[in-house]
Design a protein around this motif. Structure first.
Motif, short mmCIF file in Angstrom:
data_model
loop_
_atom_site.label_atom_id
_atom_site.label_comp_id
_atom_site.label_asym_id
_atom_site.label_seq_id
_atom_site.Cartn_x
_atom_site.Cartn_y
_atom_site.Cartn_z
N LYS A 87 0.83 -1.21 0.00
CA LYS A 87 0.00 0.00 0.00
C LYS A 87 0.86 1.25 0.00
CE LYS A 87 -3.78 -2.51 2.22
NZ LYS A 87 -4.85 -2.36 1.22
N PHE A 88 0.88 2.00 1.09
CA PHE A 88 1.59 3.27 1.11
C PHE A 88 3.11 3.11 1.16
CE2 PHE A 88 -2.72 4.29 2.27
CZ PHE A 88 -2.95 5.50 1.63
N LEU A 89 3.61 1.90 1.43
CA LEU A 89 5.04 1.66 1.32
C LEU A 89 5.48 1.47 -0.12
CD1 LEU A 89 5.94 -0.68 4.33
CD2 LEU A 89 6.57 1.71 3.99
N ARG A 90 4.54 1.15 -1.02
CA ARG A 90 4.79 1.03 -2.45
C ARG A 90 5.71 -0.14 -2.79
NH1 ARG A 90 6.45 6.63 -5.00
NH2 ARG A 90 5.95 5.41 -6.86
N GLY A 91 5.61 -1.21 -2.00
CA GLY A 91 6.36 -2.42 -2.27
C GLY A 91 5.54 -3.42 -3.07
N PRO A 92 6.07 -4.61 -3.28
CA PRO A 92 5.34 -5.63 -4.05
C PRO A 92 4.17 -6.20 -3.26
CG PRO A 92 7.70 -6.12 -3.91
CD PRO A 92 7.41 -5.07 -2.90
N ARG A 93 3.20 -6.69 -3.96
CA ARG A 93 2.17 -7.51 -3.33
C ARG A 93 2.84 -8.80 -2.84
NH1 ARG A 93 -3.53 -7.38 -6.43
NH2 ARG A 93 -4.16 -7.95 -4.32
N GLY A 94 2.23 -9.40 -1.83
CA GLY A 94 2.83 -10.60 -1.28
C GLY A 94 3.86 -10.33 -0.21
N THR A 95 3.84 -9.10 0.36
CA THR A 95 4.76 -8.76 1.44
C THR A 95 3.99 -8.12 2.59
OG1 THR A 95 5.27 -6.61 0.42
CG2 THR A 95 6.77 -8.43 -0.06
N GLY A 96 4.34 -8.51 3.79
CA GLY A 96 3.78 -7.94 5.00
C GLY A 96 4.74 -8.20 6.15
N PHE A 97 4.47 -7.57 7.27
CA PHE A 97 5.39 -7.74 8.40
C PHE A 97 4.66 -7.51 9.71
CE2 PHE A 97 5.33 -3.19 7.76
CZ PHE A 97 5.44 -2.67 9.03
N ALA A 98 5.30 -7.93 10.79
CA ALA A 98 4.79 -7.69 12.13
C ALA A 98 5.92 -7.27 13.04
CB ALA A 98 4.12 -8.94 12.70
N PHE A 99 5.66 -6.28 13.87
CA PHE A 99 6.48 -6.01 15.05
C PHE A 99 5.88 -6.81 16.19
CE2 PHE A 99 5.84 -3.70 19.05
CZ PHE A 99 7.12 -3.76 19.58
N VAL A 100 6.70 -7.59 16.87
CA VAL A 100 6.26 -8.37 18.03
C VAL A 100 7.21 -8.08 19.18
CG1 VAL A 100 5.56 -10.62 18.90
CG2 VAL A 100 5.49 -10.18 16.43
N ALA A 101 6.71 -7.45 20.24
CA ALA A 101 7.55 -7.08 21.37
C ALA A 101 8.15 -8.33 22.02
CB ALA A 101 6.74 -6.30 22.39
N ARG A 102 9.39 -8.20 22.47
CA ARG A 102 10.10 -9.34 23.05
C ARG A 102 9.30 -10.02 24.16
NH1 ARG A 102 11.48 -13.29 24.61
NH2 ARG A 102 13.54 -14.19 25.02
N GLU A 103 8.64 -9.23 24.98
CA GLU A 103 7.90 -9.78 26.12
C GLU A 103 6.74 -10.68 25.70
OE1 GLU A 103 5.06 -6.44 27.76
OE2 GLU A 103 6.80 -5.51 26.80
N LEU A 104 6.38 -10.63 24.42
CA LEU A 104 5.24 -11.42 23.95
C LEU A 104 5.66 -12.73 23.30
CD1 LEU A 104 2.12 -10.93 23.95
CD2 LEU A 104 2.36 -10.24 21.56
#
Length: 375
Positions: free
Chosen positions: A198-215
């Motif tokens: 979307k607004f990052l203007r990268g390829p389709r088929g890409t996503g990410f997550a931030f996951v805090a260490r405590e989790l």
């Protein structure tokens, strides 16, 4: 050239993205896929995590890569184990895909899903949250900006409200990464997910997550892949990855990941989102078109303007705009069911702007929209 007003669906690829993806595909054909990966190992194994961490104010080891934002969100949230009888909070702007996952999570653990109310103007009732927050609230899910409307939810204020509570705070930033500043430390969330397309203007088929260490040890994914775990015996395996990448799968599109790296590098040196005057002009162009009803809840808005027309179907508006070189989109109320479908809105027109749109393009849209509703 078409005027692209559908970044909320998928943005125009950043300049280096198509060539990066194509060159890697050619290298795979020349050397072999594994061998091509080895050539780009640093970008694939380190740099993409560094850039995503920089984007959202995290550490690289707190980033995990997935095939989409929905995959990222569900892979983490569906692995939570809230205590029986817990409360799960959502807002009226929750994405339907998230709601489906939360309903299943609640059913498995005998929890209840509750909606944080909004004021008549569309802003979240933070006072209600303060009054009703207790130890039974196990998960709080906020969509930073719903895909159906450009309302910006107060993720930082909610994070401050939840600080010190036992709730896991999850932010869906699918529509805001690359458009608005996003900082997980300022937000105070445990999980934040985003899309590359979307607004990052990268390829389709890409996503990410931030996951805090405590989790990390509180999420029980359906499986761990062999690149992050080792079988120790017939009845025991051990997770060997001491990073959020433990939630990934080994197989992914290396071409897409390299395209995401190119998009992130471009994003680092380009403005975040549309210029304020461009968004204001878009909102005005829609609001001043006779017969339109703008879907504009909340005090703070950006990026997306959605509307219905009293006479013209969303499909007609979209098609007339397309005939004049303006790309819009028809959205579905069912995708934001607690806000739109419950109000009887089945379909609507969605227009969205980014830094590559300008006032001249909005002027073209203004004229095309007038002809669409008056033709």
């Amino acid at each position: 050239m078409a005027i692209h007003l559908n970044t909320a669906g998928a943005g125009l690829p950043a300049p280096a993205v198509p060539g990066t993806v194509a060159r890697f595909a050619a290298l795979e054909a020349e050397l072999g896929p594994y061998e091509a990966e080895a050539v780009h190992a640093d970008d694939l194994d380190r740099r993409v995590y560094d850039l995503l961490a920089l984007l959202v104010g995290a550490r690289p080891d707190e980033i995990a890569l997935f095939g989409s934002a929905t995959d990222a969100w569900c892979r983490i949230v569906c692995g939570l184990t809230p205590p029986r009888g817990s409360r799960i909070w959502v807002t009226p702007y929750e994405y339907a895909g998230n709601l489906i996952a939360l309903q299943r999570l609640a059913a498995r653990h005998e929890c209840v899903v509750e909606v944080v109310p909004a004021s008549p103007s569309g802003d979240l009732d933070l006072d209600w949250m303060r009054r009703n927050l207790d130890d039974r609230v196990a998960v709080v899910s906020l969509v930073h900006m719903p895909s159906s409307a450009g309302v910006v939810q107060p993720v930082e204020e909610v994070g401050a409200l939840l600080a010190g509570s036992s709730a896991v705070y999850v932010v869906d930033a699918c529509q805001t990464v690359g458009q608005l500043p996003v900082d997980v430390r300022a937000i105070g969330c445990h999980v934040l997910t985003g899309a590359g397309r979307k607004f990052l203007r990268g390829p389709r088929g890409t996503g990410f997550a931030f996951v805090a260490r405590e989790l990390w040890d509180r999420v029980a994914p359906p499986f761990h892949d062999v690149h992050v775990a080792e079988v120790r015996s017939l009845h025991h395996y051990e997770v060997t990855a001491d990073r959020a990448a433990r939630f990934e799968t080994a197989e992914r599109s290396s071409a897409a990941v390299l395209g995401l790296v190119a998009a992130l590098e471009h994003n680092a040196v380009t403005p975040a989102g549309a210029a304020p005057e461009v968004f204001a002009a878009l909102a005005d162009a829609v609001a001043t078109t006779p017969g339109t009803r703008v879907l504009a809840p909340g005090a703070r808005r950006a990026g997306i303007v959605s509307f219905v027309h009293e006479r013209c179907s969303p499909e007609r508006v979209r098609d007339v705009l397309a005939g004049e070189g303006v790309t819009g989109w028809v959205g579905f109320g069912a995708h934001t069911p607690l806000y739109l479908a419950s109000s009887g809105i089945d379909r609507f027109v969605r227009l969205s702007v980014h830094h590559y749109n300008d006032l001249a393009q909005v002027d073209v849209l203004r004229g095309a929209l007038s002809r669409a509703v008056n033709g």
